[in-house]
Design an enzyme around this catalytic site. Structure first.
Site, PDB file in Angstrom:
ATOM      1  N   HIS A  26     -22.852  94.207  -1.345  1.00 59.35           N
ATOM      2  CA  HIS A  26     -22.456  94.409  -2.510  1.00 59.35           C
ATOM      3  C   HIS A  26     -22.195  92.771  -3.175  1.00 59.35           C
ATOM      4  O   HIS A  26     -22.556  91.837  -2.495  1.00 59.35           O
ATOM      5  CB  HIS A  26     -20.910  94.800  -2.054  1.00 59.35           C
ATOM      6  CG  HIS A  26     -20.100  94.489  -3.250  1.00 59.35           C
ATOM      7  ND1 HIS A  26     -19.201  93.882  -3.919  1.00 59.35           N
ATOM      8  CD2 HIS A  26     -19.144  95.848  -3.790  1.00 59.35           C
ATOM      9  CE1 HIS A  26     -18.455  94.263  -4.787  1.00 59.35           C
ATOM     10  NE2 HIS A  26     -18.273  95.567  -4.710  1.00 59.35           N
ATOM     11  N   LYS A  64      -8.637  99.663   0.472  1.00 60.47           N
ATOM     12  CA  LYS A  64      -9.746 100.647   0.755  1.00 60.47           C
ATOM     13  C   LYS A  64      -9.340 101.374   1.849  1.00 60.47           C
ATOM     14  O   LYS A  64     -10.065 102.187   2.713  1.00 60.47           O
ATOM     15  CB  LYS A  64     -11.144 100.024   0.925  1.00 60.47           C
ATOM     16  CG  LYS A  64     -11.572  99.382  -0.496  1.00 60.47           C
ATOM     17  CD  LYS A  64     -13.116  99.245  -0.451  1.00 60.47           C
ATOM     18  CE  LYS A  64     -13.509  98.018  -1.389  1.00 60.47           C
ATOM     19  NZ  LYS A  64     -13.673  98.786  -2.636  1.00 60.47           N
TER      20      LYS A  64
END
Lengths: 154, 442
Positions: B153, B256
């Site tokens: 990421h 998350k």
């Protein structure tokens, strides 16, 4: 049919699919005297707009690049719409196109006649997609004024 | 369906407890949704979108919150709010106790040896930046190397690029295969005595690939490198035990993990944290301040300048309690069964191409639909109440590796079931109908 379904059909009209599948004026232009790049890095949409301007009239217009159906069809229909028009008229069309996508809807009778470009009126209901439809036009504007930096709408 | 039930029988202990709130009775339960049915705990899932049932499949971006988390945050502000540390009044002490208890909850959840190894941050991104600024600027010299992978990421790429610009260290990238698996031979070749840090994702956010962190960590330690793991996509979906992994830093986000946004965790080995200089100055991170010389608090306070997101830690602890009550292994088994089901369902659609087909995968399905740009697909799926993500997933180098501008991504969570996958499949067919590209199944 629910509201979202009719909005979706307004957005994705057959004209848009047609120009997405078979974009018009989709080629580089070796004798172009104006060109500019457009790039929305977050979307990945990328295109180059080419112009040949003679006596302040858009004698020829073309583009290459890739993007979603809305951005590809918009670039394709744009090149068709501006060919043969005085540069000032092409710029005015950009202004009206932008207003059609972002301003509150008015009685259509009062608005300027957008011709085929009216198929993009449905984009107004999808604010996240306005940048897709306007990228080609911002790139056109940069090509006309000779801007060096790539156009972007995100 | 036999394979699914078999998988579930193997993975789910009979003693697995039902969640705290009994699920609403549903007709004709299928194997996957019968195993874990917690959607009723998440109020937002009852909210229709565009007049349709919401199929929320954007969990890689953020998960929805159970009532237990929403209530815990609200209860904190109603009953316990005060600033923490140094308060002599009762409420301040009470808030401090809750804040430090949350640290203990995180410690147990990831099996960290000590509670003072848990640093609260705004999220994974800030946790990684903390290591880059504090450890990295103090430790790295020109020519030192940082090893990352193609599937990181941006938050596990850009902080290291900034650090390399500052220190003269060099960033090296381990390539991946077409299936989205790490090239282990290349990893071994790139890992040298110059390597000071290996920064790797635990689970790829764009591909779902599960990285063999423990094995890579052993190799890294053998050359004297330390290992930071980006656990953003892992903590909510499989058991994370930092001692079993053997890594040196582990970063993750609360949001998350069914918790609030704006709260995250950096776990670091005590001896590393003890040697690291502060990276942000302010209140709470000092021992003494004078204009001549300031001394700093020990970890974790040294890295928690200013008033932290106190309510966020309370919400995060509530999320961890919720997940733990259900059982992370049970959640992992449910999501794996659903991944197997969803992979088969998507693969059966003519014109679809899955991006990321590693042998060991978590519940993330990235895909392309022939002749339909991911953004067009995202808009059409949204109209059907199906929430997915379309684009580069903050992994532009990975998209470049596959030669694509982006993908459509469906990412699973514990409350998803076959109904969500059926909605996804039906919406993809609708997009193909609209584009005139639907082909009969082979």
């Amino acid at each position: 049919m629910s509201n979202i379904d009719s909005n979706l059909r307004e957005l994705y009209q057959e004209v848009i699919f047609d120009h997405n599948r078979k974009p018009r004026n989709f080629h580089p232009m070796p004798d172009a005297d104006h060109h500019a790049d457009g790039h929305n890095p977050l979307c990945g949409d990328q295109l180059t707009v080419y112009l040949r301007i003679e006596n302040d009239v858009v004698a020829d217009a073309s583009f290459v690049g890739h993007g979603c159906a809305i951005s590809t069809a918009s670039a394709s229909l744009m090149t068709e719409a501006i060919k043969g028009k005085p540069v000032a008229e092409a710029e005015a069309l950009f202004h009206n196109f932008h207003a059609m996508l972002t301003d509150a809807p008015t009685d259509s009778e009062d608005g300027p006649d957008m011709g085929k470009l009216a198929v993009f009126a449905g984009v107004r209901e999808f604010p996240a997609r306005v940048k897709c439809a306007t990228l080609a036009w911002h790139t056109l504007h940069n090509a006309i004024i000779g801007a060096k930096a790539p156009a972007r709408t995100e | 369906m036999n394979t699914l039930s078999d998988a579930l029988r193997q993975n789910v202990p009979n003693s697995a407890q039902t969640p705290a709130r009994a699920p609403a009775p549903a007709p004709a339960l299928t194997p996957i949704s019968a195993t874990l049915n917690v959607a009723a705990d998440f109020p937002i899932l009852a909210r229709p979108v565009h007049g349709r049932r919401l199929a929320y499949l954007d969990n890689g971006a953020t998960t929805q919150k159970p009532e237990a988390v929403i209530d815990a945050e609200a209860r904190f502000y109603r009953e316990s709010n005060a600033n923490i540390h140094r308060g002599v009044h009762w409420l301040s002490q009470h808030a401090t106790d809750l804040y430090e208890a949350a640290r203990g909850t995180v410690q147990r959840f990831i099996n960290a040896p000590r509670a003072d190894e848990i640093v609260f941050t705004r999220g994974t991104t800030e946790a990684i930046n903390l290591v880059a600024y504090s450890w990295g600027r103090a430790e790295l010299r020109p020519g030192d190397e940082i090893l990352i992978t193609t599937m990181e990421h941006h938050s596990n790429i850009v902080p290291w690029q900034l650090l390399c610009d500052h220190t003269g260290a060099v960033l090296k990238v381990v390539p991946i295969s077409d299936a989205g698996e790490l090239d282990l031979a290349a990893f071994d070749a790139l890992l040298t005595l110059r390597t000071r840090l290996v920064a790797i994702t635990h689970i790829s956010n764009a591909l779902g690939t599960i990285i063999p962190v423990a094995a890579l960590t052993a190799s890294a330690h053998a050359v004297g490198a330390i290992v930071l793991v980006d656990g953003a996509q892992a903590v909510a979906h499989q058991k994370v035990d930092v001692q079993a992994l053997g890594c040196d830093f582990y970063a993750f986000s609360g949001h998350k993990l069914y918790g609030p946004t704006g709260i995250g965790v950096l776990w670091g080995r005590a001896e590393l944290l003890a040697a690291m200089p502060p990276w942000q100055g302010g209140g709470d991170m000092i021992r003494t301040v004078s204009f001549e010389r300031t001394t700093y608090a020990d970890a974790p306070q040294r890295f928690e300048a200013g008033t932290p997101n106190i309510a966020g830690t309370i919400g995060l602890a509530a999320a961890i309690d919720y997940v733990s009550a259900i059982g992370i292994e049970r959640i992992a088994a449910h999501e794996h069964a659903l991944l197997v089901h969803a992979t088969a369902a998507l693969a059966a659609i003519p014109g679809i191409r899955l991006i990321g087909t590693a042998a060991h995968k978590a519940g993330i399905l990235s895909f392309m639909v022939e002749s339909i740009h991911p953004h067009d697909l995202g808009t059409i799926l949204d109209a059907e109440g199906v929430a997915i993500r379309a684009g580069h997933h903050c992994a532009m180098p990975l998209m470049t590796r596959f030669g694509i501008p982006g993908t459509a991504r469906a990412s699973l969570a514990m409350y998803n079931d076959e109904t969500d996958i059926a909605a996804l499949v039906a919406a993809i067919y609708k997009a193909q109908d609209l584009f005139g590209t639907r082909r009969p199944a082979a």
